[in-house]
Write a protein that holds these residues in place. Sequence first.
Motif, PDB file in Angstrom:
ATOM      1  N   GLY A  67       1.635 -25.418  15.583  1.00 41.33           N
ATOM      2  CA  GLY A  67       0.610 -24.847  14.707  1.00 41.33           C
ATOM      3  C   GLY A  67      -0.579 -25.772  14.532  1.00 41.33           C
ATOM      4  N   LEU A  77       7.561 -26.419  15.516  1.00 36.47           N
ATOM      5  CA  LEU A  77       6.679 -25.330  15.095  1.00 36.47           C
ATOM      6  C   LEU A  77       5.462 -25.870  14.345  1.00 36.47           C
ATOM      7  CD1 LEU A  77       9.267 -22.638  13.954  1.00 36.47           C
ATOM      8  CD2 LEU A  77       7.812 -22.587  15.991  1.00 36.47           C
ATOM      9  N   TRP A  78       5.679 -26.859  13.509  1.00 34.51           N
ATOM     10  CA  TRP A  78       4.585 -27.477  12.760  1.00 34.51           C
ATOM     11  C   TRP A  78       3.590 -28.132  13.714  1.00 34.51           C
ATOM     12  CZ3 TRP A  78       2.548 -27.076   8.204  1.00 34.51           C
ATOM     13  CH2 TRP A  78       1.724 -28.075   7.701  1.00 34.51           C
TER      14      TRP A  78
END
Length: 131
Positions: A19, A15-16
């Motif tokens: 993003g 997810l990081w």
Amino acid sequence: MRVVIWAAWTVLAALWTLGAWVLAELVQWSVQAINAAEAGRAAQAVLQAPLPPWLGVWIDPAWLELLRSQLQWLIEAGQAIMPAVGAVAGWLAPLVWIGWGLGMLTLLALAVGAHWLVRRLGRSSPSGTAT
């Protein structure tokens, strides 16, 4: 328990990374739109620039209008610093990836610390069963 820690780390790291990739793409898109325009027409160029195709699927048109009006206000407010933006714009995407790297190091340190803590607590349990 250690499997859960590393599975959570994998999900958070993915997810990081996603993003950071989206932010880097948006920064590059904005920089290209600003560089393609003259200094006096930067606001109009950004507002009329077509959205990247992958982003059009995820943004509602009403939301896009709100976003564009806010962006127009921001650019008009920052018109005085627009020449400096062009000079700094080349550093924005690398800064995003530097921030990504620092975030990944933090996530990794947290996962390693949790792994170590679970292992240590597992050894000192009275029943002698490690998780």
